[in-house]
Design an enzyme around this catalytic site. Sequence first.
Site, PDB file in Angstrom:
ATOM      1  N   HIS A  26      -8.091  -0.529  -7.582  1.00  0.00           N
ATOM      2  CA  HIS A  26      -8.404  -0.142  -6.205  1.00  0.00           C
ATOM      3  C   HIS A  26      -7.188   0.465  -5.554  1.00  0.00           C
ATOM      4  O   HIS A  26      -6.039   0.281  -6.002  1.00  0.00           O
ATOM      5  CB  HIS A  26      -8.885  -1.352  -5.395  1.00  0.00           C
ATOM      6  CG  HIS A  26      -7.803  -2.329  -5.044  1.00  0.00           C
ATOM      7  ND1 HIS A  26      -7.057  -2.236  -3.893  1.00  0.00           N
ATOM      8  CD2 HIS A  26      -7.320  -3.411  -5.712  1.00  0.00           C
ATOM      9  CE1 HIS A  26      -6.178  -3.223  -3.850  1.00  0.00           C
ATOM     10  NE2 HIS A  26      -6.305  -3.951  -4.944  1.00  0.00           N
ATOM     11  N   CYS A  27      -7.423   1.238  -4.471  1.00  0.00           N
ATOM     12  CA  CYS A  27      -6.329   1.773  -3.669  1.00  0.00           C
ATOM     13  C   CYS A  27      -6.463   1.195  -2.263  1.00  0.00           C
ATOM     14  O   CYS A  27      -6.995   0.096  -2.099  1.00  0.00           O
ATOM     15  CB  CYS A  27      -6.357   3.300  -3.658  1.00  0.00           C
ATOM     16  SG  CYS A  27      -7.872   4.006  -2.981  1.00  0.00           S
ATOM     17  N   ALA A  28      -6.059   1.909  -1.241  1.00  0.00           N
ATOM     18  CA  ALA A  28      -6.063   1.360   0.116  1.00  0.00           C
ATOM     19  C   ALA A  28      -7.455   1.151   0.673  1.00  0.00           C
ATOM     20  O   ALA A  28      -7.685   0.234   1.466  1.00  0.00           O
ATOM     21  CB  ALA A  28      -5.275   2.279   1.047  1.00  0.00           C
TER      22      ALA A  28
END
Length: 472
Positions: A26-28
């Site tokens: 995942h990212c932000a």
Amino acid sequence: MGRYTDDAKQLLQHIGGKENIATVTHCATRMRFVLKDVKKADEKKIQDLKLVKGTFTQAGQFQVIIGNEVSMFYNDFVELAGVDESSKEDAKVAARQNMTWLQRVLAHLAEIFSPLIPAIVVGGLILGFRNIIGDIKLLEDGTKTIVETSQFWAGVHSFLWLIGEAIFHFLPVGITWSITKKMGTTQILGIVLGITLVSPQLLNAYAVSGGAEAPFWDFGFVKIDMIGYQAQVIPAILAGFTLAFLERSIRKVVPSAISMIVVPFLALVPTVLIAHIVLGPLGWKVGSAISHVVYSGLTSSFGWLFALVFGFFYAPLVITGLHHMTNAIDLQLMSELGGTNLWPMIALSNIAQGSAVLAIIYLNRKNEEEKQISIPAAISCYLGVTEPAMFGINLKYAYPFLAAMIGSGIAGIISVGSGVMANSIGVGGLPGILSIQPKHMGMFAVAMLVAIVIPFILTIIFNKKKLLVKNS
């Protein structure tokens, strides 16, 4: 049971189950899946999940927009699915199996510049602030600048150049470091290589192009010009990849017992030599040609058409991931011209997407559930983060996306037609005006107003006329 277990269970089912997941990270704001078979993912059902704000496929990854809760959701998802946590690098490597050669090239380019963007944004804001206090005559009936009337601000103006120079003049150091980091080679060698391209003992290439005679290294049988490539992008990219290629190739044949001594020497020294004999001059010519073509296109009699096309199609470009190539062009324009007339259109496109969402908020002002998604999306878009707005709202309904594209194109014509230039890449939304050169801030403000008003009005008109209306 975690807070998001039920949502995670539904997403796992609609994604095709655990057996369809190659990697997940995942990212932000997004879950990033590399799926074994993308066709098994039911996008319609995934998008219908209350927590999901949109989906899209980019760079070989199936991405699900969750929002600020993504890290907690990710933990519950991984625990429920029983899949191993993956690093972002693992996900990128796996994703490349689903990419074309062009997508792979662009992905590599994006990975080089992504770590540098925070510094470049800071540098742009600093240059903009210096211009405001040092170049605009705001005081004493418009006859003096702030710097001319205050020793304190004069000191601030001088001090801030230290940071600006470090970011832009020595940009090749960041590029060569980023390449070695990405390629898994020795990062300190990348830093040293970058320094050899911008060393103070080298005459700046701009001075040479202006007619100055360069000093040289005299080897008896050959002389090599001592030219530096401060602020240059292409020479640094070519040199960085050459170093990485040599190090990886040499490391394969040199015994590990002596690799620490032999490999750095045999990789760095030839690369520096090749960089100053071949890659530097070649990269300078290529970079100059690119910046000349783009700048000529934007300032020619057909500049309005270039601006219309770029402004209109930039948002679709983001969906494909091709927009990453603009970073290199912007940086090249900055080094050649002292600013970029391309980046302002990118900021305007982001604003236009946010304004289309603003219209959706107005149209659904009595729908509390819709506002929970659209209001944060509009705010983040105006601050330069477009994914929640584009994928969560505008592409979902279709007509706001078109309205934003039209507004962006028209705003782009105004920006280019009035010669707006930015100091550098900045925050791609409303704060973007801080990166615009002071003398152009007024016209950019007009272009911003157009990027706000036209998408808002068109979105409402398209909704009333039922043009491209879907899922509403």
